[in-house]
Design a protein around this motif. Structure first.
Motif, PDB file in Angstrom:
ATOM      1  N   GLU A 106      25.068   6.640  18.993  1.00 48.42           N
ATOM      2  CA  GLU A 106      24.975   6.527  20.713  1.00 48.42           C
ATOM      3  C   GLU A 106      23.772   7.234  21.385  1.00 48.42           C
ATOM      4  O   GLU A 106      23.280   6.704  22.380  1.00 48.42           O
ATOM      5  CB  GLU A 106      26.228   6.906  21.138  1.00 48.42           C
ATOM      6  N   ARG A 107      23.479   8.648  20.984  1.00 42.14           N
ATOM      7  CA  ARG A 107      22.659   9.232  21.316  1.00 42.14           C
ATOM      8  C   ARG A 107      21.101   8.725  21.090  1.00 42.14           C
ATOM      9  O   ARG A 107      20.099   8.728  22.135  1.00 42.14           O
ATOM     10  CB  ARG A 107      22.603  10.828  21.249  1.00 42.14           C
ATOM     11  N   LEU A 132      16.397   5.813  23.020  1.00 39.92           N
ATOM     12  CA  LEU A 132      15.554   4.488  22.947  1.00 39.92           C
ATOM     13  C   LEU A 132      15.197   3.832  24.348  1.00 39.92           C
ATOM     14  O   LEU A 132      14.345   3.223  24.706  1.00 39.92           O
ATOM     15  CB  LEU A 132      16.021   3.654  21.953  1.00 39.92           C
ATOM     16  N   LEU A 133      16.772   3.511  24.845  1.00 39.81           N
ATOM     17  CA  LEU A 133      16.760   2.718  26.210  1.00 39.81           C
ATOM     18  C   LEU A 133      16.121   3.556  27.255  1.00 39.81           C
ATOM     19  O   LEU A 133      15.201   2.875  27.965  1.00 39.81           O
ATOM     20  CB  LEU A 133      18.215   2.840  26.553  1.00 39.81           C
ATOM     21  N   ILE A 134      15.977   4.742  27.228  1.00 38.12           N
ATOM     22  CA  ILE A 134      15.229   5.681  28.260  1.00 38.12           C
ATOM     23  C   ILE A 134      13.525   5.382  28.177  1.00 38.12           C
ATOM     24  O   ILE A 134      12.927   5.263  28.956  1.00 38.12           O
ATOM     25  CB  ILE A 134      15.666   7.089  28.114  1.00 38.12           C
ATOM     26  N   ARG A 135      13.199   5.515  26.651  1.00 34.65           N
ATOM     27  CA  ARG A 135      11.745   5.392  26.316  1.00 34.65           C
ATOM     28  C   ARG A 135      11.182   3.906  26.794  1.00 34.65           C
ATOM     29  O   ARG A 135      10.119   3.774  27.376  1.00 34.65           O
ATOM     30  CB  ARG A 135      11.800   5.592  24.776  1.00 34.65           C
ATOM     31  N   LEU A 136      12.173   2.973  26.381  1.00 34.90           N
ATOM     32  CA  LEU A 136      11.881   1.465  26.848  1.00 34.90           C
ATOM     33  C   LEU A 136      11.683   1.377  28.410  1.00 34.90           C
ATOM     34  O   LEU A 136      10.747   0.791  28.780  1.00 34.90           O
ATOM     35  CB  LEU A 136      12.737   0.474  26.287  1.00 34.90           C
TER      36      LEU A 136
END
Length: 124
Positions: free
Chosen positions: A27-28, A33-37
């Motif tokens: 989950e972390r 990954l979503l923040i980087r994208l």
């Protein structure tokens, strides 16, 4: 002798301290990954917008309207920038500077002209 108790009064009815559920490693990792994208997407959108604005202002093909001091001439068949520059040149002026001024004023990228094309002769 000292006794350490794990009994908590914060959670009545439960005999020991409950630990809050921690997020799993997956989950972390997915959140990072979503923040980087999202950051990369924002970066590319801003970059694309900036480049689009820069090129839209840099590629105006039509020159500005001539002022009252400037002269407009019509290119004849077989005319070149060098011939036109030599015709409008004053005594002592460098013809290369006149050709450059004609190109810059009329947004010309090269020296090719078309018969019937209007050229603005910049004022001194």
């Amino acid at each position: 002798m000292t006794t350490i108790s794990m009994y908590s009064t914060a959670n009545p009815g439960k005999g020991s301290i409950t630990h809050t559920a921690t997020r799993s490693r997956q989950e972390r990792r997915a959140e990072r990954l979503l923040i980087r994208l999202a950051a990369a997407t924002l970066f590319f959108v801003l970059l694309f917008t900036g480049l689009t604005l820069m090129t839209s202002h840099a590629n105006s093909e039509l020159p500005a309207q001539p002022t009252a001091e400037e002269q407009v001439i019509i290119v004849g068949s077989g005319d070149t920038l060098w011939e036109i520059a030599s015709d409008i040149r004053k005594e002592g002026e460098d013809i290369r500077q006149i050709v450059y001024a004609l190109q810059k004023r009329n947004n010309l990228s090269g020296g090719s002209l078309k018969a019937g094309q209007s050229l603005i002769v910049p004022a001194d």
